[in-house]
Design a protein around this motif. Sequence first.
Motif, PDB file in Angstrom:
ATOM      1  N   GLN A 238      23.200 -18.213  -3.663  1.00 46.16           N
ATOM      2  CA  GLN A 238      23.932 -17.015  -3.247  1.00 46.16           C
ATOM      3  C   GLN A 238      23.021 -16.107  -2.411  1.00 46.16           C
ATOM      4  O   GLN A 238      21.819 -16.055  -2.642  1.00 46.16           O
ATOM      5  CB  GLN A 238      24.433 -16.253  -4.477  1.00 46.16           C
ATOM      6  N   ALA A 239      23.590 -15.388  -1.479  1.00 42.68           N
ATOM      7  CA  ALA A 239      22.804 -14.453  -0.664  1.00 42.68           C
ATOM      8  C   ALA A 239      22.373 -13.244  -1.483  1.00 42.68           C
ATOM      9  O   ALA A 239      21.280 -12.712  -1.306  1.00 42.68           O
ATOM     10  CB  ALA A 239      23.608 -14.004   0.551  1.00 42.68           C
ATOM     11  N   ASP A 240      23.242 -12.814  -2.381  1.00 40.61           N
ATOM     12  CA  ASP A 240      22.942 -11.684  -3.234  1.00 40.61           C
ATOM     13  C   ASP A 240      23.600 -11.908  -4.587  1.00 40.61           C
ATOM     14  O   ASP A 240      24.537 -12.690  -4.697  1.00 40.61           O
ATOM     15  CB  ASP A 240      23.392 -10.362  -2.613  1.00 40.61           C
ATOM     16  N   ILE A 241      23.072 -11.233  -5.614  1.00 38.32           N
ATOM     17  CA  ILE A 241      23.596 -11.417  -6.965  1.00 38.32           C
ATOM     18  C   ILE A 241      23.689 -10.079  -7.685  1.00 38.32           C
ATOM     19  O   ILE A 241      23.145  -9.066  -7.235  1.00 38.32           O
ATOM     20  CB  ILE A 241      22.753 -12.408  -7.789  1.00 38.32           C
ATOM     21  N   TYR A 242      24.359 -10.126  -8.820  1.00 40.57           N
ATOM     22  CA  TYR A 242      24.537  -8.971  -9.689  1.00 40.57           C
ATOM     23  C   TYR A 242      24.038  -9.345 -11.076  1.00 40.57           C
ATOM     24  O   TYR A 242      24.198 -10.485 -11.509  1.00 40.57           O
ATOM     25  CB  TYR A 242      26.021  -8.596  -9.785  1.00 40.57           C
ATOM     26  N   LEU A 243      23.440  -8.383 -11.763  1.00 41.75           N
ATOM     27  CA  LEU A 243      23.044  -8.612 -13.147  1.00 41.75           C
ATOM     28  C   LEU A 243      23.276  -7.362 -13.966  1.00 41.75           C
ATOM     29  O   LEU A 243      23.317  -6.254 -13.422  1.00 41.75           O
ATOM     30  CB  LEU A 243      21.587  -9.077 -13.255  1.00 41.75           C
ATOM     31  N   GLU A 244      23.490  -7.568 -15.252  1.00 43.24           N
ATOM     32  CA  GLU A 244      23.684  -6.436 -16.160  1.00 43.24           C
ATOM     33  C   GLU A 244      22.479  -5.509 -16.061  1.00 43.24           C
ATOM     34  O   GLU A 244      21.341  -5.966 -15.965  1.00 43.24           O
ATOM     35  CB  GLU A 244      23.860  -6.909 -17.601  1.00 43.24           C
ATOM     36  N   ALA A 245      22.725  -4.216 -16.133  1.00 50.50           N
ATOM     37  CA  ALA A 245      21.650  -3.237 -16.027  1.00 50.50           C
ATOM     38  C   ALA A 245      21.107  -2.817 -17.389  1.00 50.50           C
ATOM     39  O   ALA A 245      20.128  -2.086 -17.468  1.00 50.50           O
ATOM     40  CB  ALA A 245      22.131  -2.002 -15.268  1.00 50.50           C
TER      41      ALA A 245
ATOM     42  N   ASP B 130      23.468  -1.843 -19.939  1.00 50.82           N
ATOM     43  CA  ASP B 130      24.587  -1.224 -20.645  1.00 50.82           C
ATOM     44  C   ASP B 130      25.862  -1.976 -20.268  1.00 50.82           C
ATOM     45  O   ASP B 130      25.797  -2.982 -19.561  1.00 50.82           O
ATOM     46  CB  ASP B 130      24.693   0.280 -20.364  1.00 50.82           C
ATOM     47  N   HIS B 131      26.994  -1.507 -20.715  1.00 46.45           N
ATOM     48  CA  HIS B 131      28.252  -2.212 -20.474  1.00 46.45           C
ATOM     49  C   HIS B 131      29.068  -1.626 -19.334  1.00 46.45           C
ATOM     50  O   HIS B 131      30.235  -1.963 -19.164  1.00 46.45           O
ATOM     51  CB  HIS B 131      29.093  -2.235 -21.757  1.00 46.45           C
ATOM     52  N   GLU B 132      28.453  -0.736 -18.540  1.00 51.27           N
ATOM     53  CA  GLU B 132      29.169  -0.110 -17.435  1.00 51.27           C
ATOM     54  C   GLU B 132      28.422  -0.152 -16.111  1.00 51.27           C
ATOM     55  O   GLU B 132      28.856   0.466 -15.142  1.00 51.27           O
ATOM     56  CB  GLU B 132      29.485   1.366 -17.755  1.00 51.27           C
ATOM     57  N   SER B 133      27.275  -0.846 -16.047  1.00 53.42           N
ATOM     58  CA  SER B 133      26.463  -0.831 -14.832  1.00 53.42           C
ATOM     59  C   SER B 133      25.924  -2.212 -14.495  1.00 53.42           C
ATOM     60  O   SER B 133      25.530  -2.967 -15.381  1.00 53.42           O
ATOM     61  CB  SER B 133      25.259   0.103 -15.000  1.00 53.42           C
ATOM     62  N   LEU B 134      25.886  -2.486 -13.192  1.00 53.81           N
ATOM     63  CA  LEU B 134      25.281  -3.714 -12.684  1.00 53.81           C
ATOM     64  C   LEU B 134      24.219  -3.355 -11.659  1.00 53.81           C
ATOM     65  O   LEU B 134      24.342  -2.352 -10.958  1.00 53.81           O
ATOM     66  CB  LEU B 134      26.326  -4.601 -11.997  1.00 53.81           C
ATOM     67  N   VAL B 135      23.204  -4.183 -11.575  1.00 59.89           N
ATOM     68  CA  VAL B 135      22.217  -4.092 -10.505  1.00 59.89           C
ATOM     69  C   VAL B 135      22.613  -5.136  -9.471  1.00 59.89           C
ATOM     70  O   VAL B 135      22.841  -6.296  -9.812  1.00 59.89           O
ATOM     71  CB  VAL B 135      20.786  -4.353 -11.034  1.00 59.89           C
ATOM     72  N   HIS B 136      22.711  -4.717  -8.222  1.00 63.42           N
ATOM     73  CA  HIS B 136      23.066  -5.611  -7.111  1.00 63.42           C
ATOM     74  C   HIS B 136      21.846  -5.716  -6.208  1.00 63.42           C
ATOM     75  O   HIS B 136      21.313  -4.702  -5.761  1.00 63.42           O
ATOM     76  CB  HIS B 136      24.257  -5.019  -6.346  1.00 63.42           C
ATOM     77  N   LEU B 137      21.393  -6.947  -5.957  1.00 63.03           N
ATOM     78  CA  LEU B 137      20.237  -7.138  -5.103  1.00 63.03           C
ATOM     79  C   LEU B 137      20.308  -8.495  -4.413  1.00 63.03           C
ATOM     80  O   LEU B 137      21.040  -9.384  -4.834  1.00 63.03           O
ATOM     81  CB  LEU B 137      18.929  -6.983  -5.888  1.00 63.03           C
ATOM     82  N   SER B 138      19.546  -8.634  -3.340  1.00 66.68           N
ATOM     83  CA  SER B 138      19.519  -9.913  -2.636  1.00 66.68           C
ATOM     84  C   SER B 138      18.826 -10.943  -3.515  1.00 66.68           C
ATOM     85  O   SER B 138      18.039 -10.600  -4.405  1.00 66.68           O
ATOM     86  CB  SER B 138      18.774  -9.776  -1.303  1.00 66.68           C
ATOM     87  N   ILE B 139      19.086 -12.205  -3.247  1.00 70.12           N
ATOM     88  CA  ILE B 139      18.455 -13.260  -4.038  1.00 70.12           C
ATOM     89  C   ILE B 139      16.943 -13.245  -3.824  1.00 70.12           C
ATOM     90  O   ILE B 139      16.178 -13.524  -4.758  1.00 70.12           O
ATOM     91  CB  ILE B 139      19.087 -14.648  -3.743  1.00 70.12           C
ATOM     92  N   ASP B 140      16.485 -12.869  -2.643  1.00 74.59           N
ATOM     93  CA  ASP B 140      15.038 -12.768  -2.403  1.00 74.59           C
ATOM     94  C   ASP B 140      14.413 -11.675  -3.264  1.00 74.59           C
ATOM     95  O   ASP B 140      13.323 -11.859  -3.817  1.00 74.59           O
ATOM     96  CB  ASP B 140      14.753 -12.499  -0.926  1.00 74.59           C
ATOM     97  N   GLU B 141      15.090 -10.550  -3.385  1.00 76.24           N
ATOM     98  CA  GLU B 141      14.592  -9.468  -4.241  1.00 76.24           C
ATOM     99  C   GLU B 141      14.574  -9.914  -5.705  1.00 76.24           C
ATOM    100  O   GLU B 141      13.650  -9.611  -6.456  1.00 76.24           O
ATOM    101  CB  GLU B 141      15.441  -8.208  -4.073  1.00 76.24           C
ATOM    102  N   PHE B 142      15.609 -10.649  -6.116  1.00 76.31           N
ATOM    103  CA  PHE B 142      15.665 -11.154  -7.485  1.00 76.31           C
ATOM    104  C   PHE B 142      14.458 -12.044  -7.787  1.00 76.31           C
ATOM    105  O   PHE B 142      13.829 -11.911  -8.836  1.00 76.31           O
ATOM    106  CB  PHE B 142      16.972 -11.924  -7.701  1.00 76.31           C
ATOM    107  N   PHE B 143      14.129 -12.927  -6.861  1.00 75.98           N
ATOM    108  CA  PHE B 143      12.989 -13.823  -7.104  1.00 75.98           C
ATOM    109  C   PHE B 143      11.649 -13.090  -7.059  1.00 75.98           C
ATOM    110  O   PHE B 143      10.668 -13.585  -7.613  1.00 75.98           O
ATOM    111  CB  PHE B 143      13.025 -15.030  -6.171  1.00 75.98           C
ATOM    112  N   LYS B 144      11.613 -11.902  -6.454  1.00 67.18           N
ATOM    113  CA  LYS B 144      10.403 -11.075  -6.569  1.00 67.18           C
ATOM    114  C   LYS B 144      10.215 -10.621  -8.014  1.00 67.18           C
ATOM    115  O   LYS B 144       9.090 -10.423  -8.475  1.00 67.18           O
ATOM    116  CB  LYS B 144      10.506  -9.841  -5.655  1.00 67.18           C
ATOM    117  N   LEU B 145      11.319 -10.465  -8.740  1.00 66.47           N
ATOM    118  CA  LEU B 145      11.279 -10.049 -10.141  1.00 66.47           C
ATOM    119  C   LEU B 145      11.031 -11.218 -11.089  1.00 66.47           C
ATOM    120  O   LEU B 145      10.711 -11.011 -12.260  1.00 66.47           O
ATOM    121  CB  LEU B 145      12.605  -9.376 -10.523  1.00 66.47           C
ATOM    122  N   ALA B 146      11.226 -12.428 -10.605  1.00 65.71           N
ATOM    123  CA  ALA B 146      11.089 -13.625 -11.437  1.00 65.71           C
ATOM    124  C   ALA B 146      10.301 -14.699 -10.677  1.00 65.71           C
ATOM    125  O   ALA B 146      10.800 -15.789 -10.427  1.00 65.71           O
ATOM    126  CB  ALA B 146      12.467 -14.139 -11.831  1.00 65.71           C
ATOM    127  N   PRO B 147       9.049 -14.393 -10.300  1.00 68.77           N
ATOM    128  CA  PRO B 147       8.293 -15.333  -9.460  1.00 68.77           C
ATOM    129  C   PRO B 147       7.957 -16.648 -10.144  1.00 68.77           C
ATOM    130  O   PRO B 147       7.687 -17.637  -9.453  1.00 68.77           O
ATOM    131  CB  PRO B 147       7.028 -14.549  -9.112  1.00 68.77           C
TER     132      PRO B 147
END
Length: 154
Positions: free
Chosen positions: A119-126, A128-145
Amino acid sequence: MHVAETLARSLQRAECQYDLVEHDHSATSLESARKAGVPASRMAKPIILDDRRGHYLMAVVPANRQLDLGKVHKGPWRWQLTSEQSLGGLFRDCERGAVPALGEAYGMGMLIDPALARQADIYLEAGDHESLVHLSIDEFFKLAPNAQLCELSV
């Protein structure tokens, strides 16, 4: 909107570009995607596994897919689904059932399904039950190298 402290620190440390998306209260990743109006294929669903000996692993699949536990191979461990009671101790800064798909920030290894990684971008739970973090897949992999790509879902 509430972003879990651990997630917020990780986003800041990695200097990630992201957006927060509010939605009505939801109980599952699939429901979060629906209520936020985002494709379920771009919603990261974390599944926490353990080996009954204190080792934890996060498998991340798209919210519209199911984990195939038989496809999870990492090290000499035999993985099982972690009990709901154990999750509170692992994710102390998150509401129950609203775990961010970011195991490395919480000290555990990660396996990511390639269907999500495409995917070009993804969403993940923040957190809580009312918020999502939206980021590019490249940014996501910076968080999970250290995350490994692995076919995980059906």
